[in-house]
Design a protein around this motif. Sequence first.
Motif, PDB file in Angstrom:
ATOM      1  N   MET A 172      -8.596  -5.141  -2.311  1.00 30.66           N
ATOM      2  CA  MET A 172      -7.925  -3.973  -2.167  1.00 30.66           C
ATOM      3  C   MET A 172      -6.450  -4.425  -1.386  1.00 30.66           C
ATOM      4  SD  MET A 172      -7.856  -0.197  -3.540  1.00 30.66           S
ATOM      5  CE  MET A 172      -9.627  -0.038  -4.377  1.00 30.66           C
ATOM      6  N   ALA A 173      -5.815  -3.175  -1.488  1.00 27.45           N
ATOM      7  CA  ALA A 173      -4.509  -2.503  -1.062  1.00 27.45           C
ATOM      8  C   ALA A 173      -4.173  -1.218  -0.489  1.00 27.45           C
ATOM      9  CB  ALA A 173      -3.099  -3.994  -1.576  1.00 27.45           C
ATOM     10  N   GLU A 174      -3.716  -1.225   0.597  1.00 28.07           N
ATOM     11  CA  GLU A 174      -3.476   0.093   0.951  1.00 28.07           C
ATOM     12  C   GLU A 174      -1.744   0.459   1.600  1.00 28.07           C
ATOM     13  OE1 GLU A 174      -4.119   2.833   4.656  1.00 28.07           O
ATOM     14  OE2 GLU A 174      -5.643   2.870   3.402  1.00 28.07           O
ATOM     15  N   PHE A 175      -1.173   0.966   0.830  1.00 28.23           N
ATOM     16  CA  PHE A 175       0.188   0.789   0.867  1.00 28.23           C
ATOM     17  C   PHE A 175       0.716   2.718   1.533  1.00 28.23           C
ATOM     18  CE2 PHE A 175       0.039  -2.645  -0.703  1.00 28.23           C
ATOM     19  CZ  PHE A 175       1.232  -3.369  -0.347  1.00 28.23           C
ATOM     20  N   THR A 176       1.463   2.599   2.338  1.00 23.14           N
ATOM     21  CA  THR A 176       1.832   4.563   2.460  1.00 23.14           C
ATOM     22  C   THR A 176       3.333   4.210   1.462  1.00 23.14           C
ATOM     23  OG1 THR A 176       0.643   4.795   4.338  1.00 23.14           O
ATOM     24  CG2 THR A 176       2.415   6.173   3.652  1.00 23.14           C
ATOM     25  N   THR A 177       3.801   4.961   1.179  1.00 26.08           N
ATOM     26  CA  THR A 177       4.699   5.566  -0.191  1.00 26.08           C
ATOM     27  C   THR A 177       5.548   6.453   0.529  1.00 26.08           C
ATOM     28  OG1 THR A 177       3.806   4.466  -1.936  1.00 26.08           O
ATOM     29  CG2 THR A 177       5.761   5.565  -2.206  1.00 26.08           C
ATOM     30  N   ILE A 178       7.050   6.777   1.159  1.00 22.40           N
ATOM     31  CA  ILE A 178       7.677   8.000   1.849  1.00 22.40           C
ATOM     32  C   ILE A 178       9.002   8.185   0.888  1.00 22.40           C
ATOM     33  CG2 ILE A 178       8.597   9.008   4.226  1.00 22.40           C
ATOM     34  CD1 ILE A 178       6.662   6.483   5.358  1.00 22.40           C
ATOM     35  N   LEU A 179       9.129   9.471   0.577  1.00 20.26           N
ATOM     36  CA  LEU A 179       9.928   9.773   0.513  1.00 20.26           C
ATOM     37  C   LEU A 179      10.490  10.923   1.780  1.00 20.26           C
ATOM     38  CD1 LEU A 179      12.172  10.694  -1.855  1.00 20.26           C
ATOM     39  CD2 LEU A 179      10.234  12.742  -2.046  1.00 20.26           C
ATOM     40  N   GLU A 180      11.563  10.846   2.515  1.00 19.53           N
ATOM     41  CA  GLU A 180      11.385  10.792   3.470  1.00 19.53           C
ATOM     42  C   GLU A 180      13.369  11.977   3.365  1.00 19.53           C
ATOM     43  OE1 GLU A 180      12.932  10.297   8.572  1.00 19.53           O
ATOM     44  OE2 GLU A 180      11.404   9.499   7.365  1.00 19.53           O
ATOM     45  N   GLY A 181      13.277  13.584   3.457  1.00 22.99           N
ATOM     46  CA  GLY A 181      14.263  14.690   4.050  1.00 22.99           C
ATOM     47  C   GLY A 181      14.609  15.147   2.583  1.00 22.99           C
TER      48      GLY A 181
END
Length: 116
Positions: free
Chosen positions: A1-10
């Motif tokens: 299992m791989a965990e990532f944080t995907t971010i859309l900022e501003g």
Amino acid sequence: MAEFTTILEGLEVQMQLGIHPHEAVPQRVRLTVEMTVDYPAAPHHDAIDEVLDYDFIRTGIRALAEARGFALQETLVEAVAALCLEDKRVRRVRVRSMKPDVYPDAAVGCEIVRGR
């Protein structure tokens, strides 16, 4: 299992958001979204089909902003969180909205965290 944080900022959109008479016209709203995404394994082929394509959240937020107005930031962030959680790989989402032009000396906002 791989965990990532995907971010859309501003991400800035013009939308109707608020309860006051001067908020009856669209105003600038800034949104930030952080999604904790689970994958069976880390991507190996450097291909978009291995991961969540964050274009869907940008497009979805823009569609929400164009389709309707919101009285409350709380309602807006809930709608954005629900949109993110439509992708079953998203385990947790943090959504922040900010209205930077409401007061001359401060921005006002709302943030929520939702998960499965």
